[in-house]
Scaffold this motif. Structure first.
Motif, short mmCIF file in Angstrom:
data_model
loop_
_atom_site.label_atom_id
_atom_site.label_comp_id
_atom_site.label_asym_id
_atom_site.label_seq_id
_atom_site.Cartn_x
_atom_site.Cartn_y
_atom_site.Cartn_z
N PRO A 1 70.17 48.96 88.11
CA PRO A 1 69.41 48.67 88.30
C PRO A 1 68.47 47.96 87.37
O PRO A 1 69.13 47.56 86.15
CB PRO A 1 68.44 50.20 87.78
N PHE A 2 67.76 46.97 87.69
CA PHE A 2 66.95 46.65 86.15
C PHE A 2 67.96 45.18 86.01
O PHE A 2 68.21 45.67 84.55
CB PHE A 2 65.76 46.69 85.60
N SER B 1 63.67 40.59 85.77
CA SER B 1 63.15 41.19 85.68
C SER B 1 63.54 42.48 84.86
O SER B 1 62.94 43.09 83.84
CB SER B 1 62.29 41.96 86.68
N GLU C 1 60.57 50.55 91.61
CA GLU C 1 60.85 50.29 92.70
C GLU C 1 61.78 49.42 93.82
O GLU C 1 62.13 50.90 94.23
CB GLU C 1 59.67 49.16 93.56
N GLY C 2 62.84 48.88 93.16
CA GLY C 2 63.67 48.92 94.62
C GLY C 2 64.71 48.02 93.58
O GLY C 2 64.40 46.96 93.11
N HIS D 1 54.63 45.95 86.66
CA HIS D 1 56.29 46.11 86.45
C HIS D 1 56.44 44.21 85.94
O HIS D 1 56.11 43.50 86.18
CB HIS D 1 56.31 45.19 88.00
N ASN E 1 65.12 53.73 90.65
CA ASN E 1 64.09 53.32 91.14
C ASN E 1 63.72 54.12 91.89
O ASN E 1 64.28 54.82 91.81
CB ASN E 1 64.45 51.89 91.77
N GLU F 1 70.54 43.15 91.45
CA GLU F 1 70.76 44.29 91.24
C GLU F 1 71.79 44.89 92.41
O GLU F 1 72.66 46.31 92.61
CB GLU F 1 69.84 45.56 91.20
N1 URA Z 1 62.75 45.96 90.42
C1 URA Z 1 62.84 46.66 90.66
O1 URA Z 1 61.61 47.37 90.67
N2 URA Z 1 64.21 47.23 90.16
C2 URA Z 1 65.24 46.86 89.94
O2 URA Z 1 66.18 47.19 89.45
C3 URA Z 1 64.86 45.31 89.49
C4 URA Z 1 63.64 44.82 90.07
#
Ligand code: URA
Length: 271
Positions: free
Chosen positions: A139-140, A144, A127-128, A244, A166, A133
């Protein structure tokens, strides 16, 4: 007898746990108070983006000249043009970093573009970015992200054999869900990123990613584990939606379903 005041660190911890982790102003406004009789229009020669904190409280990384975000239609058009003009992923990253049409950029510390291997056959789109991050620019990488690493390891993959990005490259303040307008503005970028990476399989992580990219009307509980077709612009590829990882951390009972979906992804990769 006067009441003991909480320690400032406890107050900060309380705010952070409740998602309040950025100062937008030097004083806390009472938004429930009666509005002042006259609200002065902002000076024409010094426009400020809506929601942008004053320079004095913005993180170092974003203390720069910020042009006000364009109207959504214009911002979507600009994003589309910038994305189309990028002929490589590196050019796309530079284009996104130069884009000022999304207000989220003003409160984020870093642009979070991608991690992993852009040559991989599989691409995961979340998502974002969250707080970690945003700090690292990848990302990620937070909690999570650690679970995502374990999920993809379960089907024999890692960040050398998967590409991760994302929908939104800037962290929404307090980790709120991006608005449909923010997603629409950033959509041309992620669509072009998918087109340039050209994976065989697209995995949408969570409802917002699935609804934005696959244009689904139903929620993730109904759409997860089903295969869809995604037109990258170059060709049609297989796409699937998964819960997610952040949701799975909150609802571990659903890990069983996510595991089934991951096995379907693994099978598709062998075909
Ligand atoms: N959740 C997301 O959707 N993206 C990330 O990069 C981190 C957590």
């Amino acid at each position: 007898m006067s009441e003991a005041r909480p320690h400032p660190l406890d107050v900060l911890r309380f705010y952070a746990e409740n998602g309040v982790d950025i100062a937008l102003d030097e004083t806390a406004p009472n938004r429930l108070a009666e509005p002042a009789a006259v609200i002065e229009a902002p000076a024409r020669d010094a426009p400020k983006p809506f929601g942008a904190p004053p320079a004095s409280v913005r993180p170092q990384a974003i203390q720069r000249n910020i042009t006000p975000p364009a109207a959504p239609e214009a911002a979507i058009r600009d994003a589309g043009q910038l994305a189309a003009n990028a002929s490589t992923l590196d050019e796309l990253r530079v284009a996104i970093e130069s884009f000022e049409g999304c207000a989220l950029k003003a409160t984020a510390m870093r642009t979070v573009f991608a991690d992993g291997n852009p040559q991989a056959r599989i691409m995961f789109v979340g998502e974002g970015p969250g707080a970690e991050e945003d700090r690292e620019g990848l990302p990620f990488v937070g909690r999570s992200g650690k679970l995502l690493d374990r999920m993809i390891a379960a089907i024999g993959l890692d960040r050398k054999s998967a590409y991760i990005a994302n929908i939104i490259p800037w962290r929404p303040p307090g980790n709120r869900t991006p608005t449909p307008q923010e997603s629409a503005i950033c959509l041309p970028f992620i669509r072009r990123q998918i087109e340039l990476a050209d994976p065989d399989i697209l995995v949408c992580l969570g409802g917002p990613s699935a609804t934005t990219l696959l244009e689904l009307k139903e929620g993730i509980t109904r759409t997860r584990g089903r295969w869809f077709e995604f037109d990258t612009g170059k060709r049609k590829i297989k796409a699937i939606a998964l819960f997610h990882p952040a949701y799975l951390l909150r609802s571990p009972a659903h890990k069983k379903l996510a595991w089934q979906d991951l096995l379907a992804v693994k099978k598709a990769l062998t075909q």
